[in-house]
Design a protein around this motif. Structure first.
Motif, short mmCIF file in Angstrom:
data_model
loop_
_atom_site.label_atom_id
_atom_site.label_comp_id
_atom_site.label_asym_id
_atom_site.label_seq_id
_atom_site.Cartn_x
_atom_site.Cartn_y
_atom_site.Cartn_z
N ARG A 33 0.89 -1.28 -0.03
CA ARG A 33 -0.04 -0.07 0.09
C ARG A 33 0.82 1.23 -0.05
O ARG A 33 1.97 1.17 0.39
N ILE A 34 0.38 2.38 -0.28
CA ILE A 34 1.17 3.55 -0.29
C ILE A 34 1.07 4.10 1.09
O ILE A 34 0.08 4.16 1.58
N MET A 35 2.51 4.45 1.69
CA MET A 35 2.45 4.88 3.07
C MET A 35 2.82 6.36 2.91
O MET A 35 3.43 6.83 2.10
N ASP A 36 2.21 7.12 3.76
CA ASP A 36 2.15 8.25 4.09
C ASP A 36 3.53 8.75 4.39
O ASP A 36 4.16 8.02 5.39
N TYR A 37 4.08 9.97 3.77
CA TYR A 37 5.60 10.07 3.99
C TYR A 37 6.01 10.67 5.30
O TYR A 37 6.85 10.30 5.74
N ARG A 38 4.91 11.22 5.94
CA ARG A 38 5.08 11.38 7.42
C ARG A 38 5.24 10.29 8.54
O ARG A 38 5.95 10.14 9.19
N TRP A 39 4.51 9.21 7.79
CA TRP A 39 4.49 7.95 8.70
C TRP A 39 5.84 7.39 8.66
O TRP A 39 6.45 6.99 9.55
#
Length: 195
Positions: free
Chosen positions: A157-163
């Motif tokens: 899945r695409i992960m949020d950059y901040r996470w």
């Protein structure tokens, strides 16, 4: 022999200070062209050249040759102190110091990445539209670790950059906190080797 070791140790201590002054002066643009820094460069750069071909000697725009040089110089100083105190150096001591030195480099790099990830995370949270050269440099330094974290933790899945940044930051801190006692135990075991 003791006098020679003391003179050599004093020389290495002065050279260590010259290296630190040169490193600090290289961070300040205005000082690079001064005659004193040029003299320091002529004394220190040939020594750094010995370490420029080491593995991971260059991380993006950051040269780790000074770090390798300081580590080697400090290793040599510790060996001299050990020889002054005990008259000999054991293989166990050398192995313990090698493990400790390697851990010093690794923990320094982990700390650097934790600081960079922390700064980038703060920028991403509080200034999401901030761009420019500074954020590009931070992103360039973090690309490999953020990509690896996203591949491991996102499960296609695409992960949020901040996470991803937060995970990189936490992983670096955890590795430093748990690695230090493990290395301490290992170096204690190695130092106790009779050989």
């Amino acid at each position: 022999m003791q006098l020679f070791l003391q003179i050599l140790q004093s020389f290495l201590g002065v050279y260590n200070i010259l290296i630190l002054v040169y490193i600090l002066s290289s961070w300040l643009q205005g000082l690079r062209a001064t005659p004193i820094v040029r003299i320091l460069a002529s004394l220190v750069e040939p020594y750094f050249a010995l370490f420029r071909n080491f593995p991971f000697a260059q991380l993006g725009f950051v040269s780790l040759a000074p770090l390798y040089g300081l580590l080697f110089l400090n290793l040599f100083q510790v060996i001299l102190v050990r020889m002054q105190q005990y008259g000999h150096v054991t293989i166990g001591f050398m192995l313990a110091f090698l493990v400790s030195g390697i851990w010093s480099i690794i923990s320094w790099i982990l700390g650097l990445f934790a600081i960079v990830a922390g700064i980038r995370l703060v920028l991403a949270i509080f200034f999401p539209r901030a761009g420019g050269m500074f954020t590009q440099i931070l992103d360039m330094l973090l690309t490999m670790s953020v990509t690896l974290v996203a591949a491991i933790f996102s499960r296609n899945r695409i992960m949020d950059y901040r996470w991803a940044l937060a995970i990189v930051l936490l992983l670096n801190i955890v590795l430093i906190l748990f690695g230090a006692p493990i290395v301490g135990i290992l170096t204690g075991i190695l130092e106790s080797l009779p050989v």
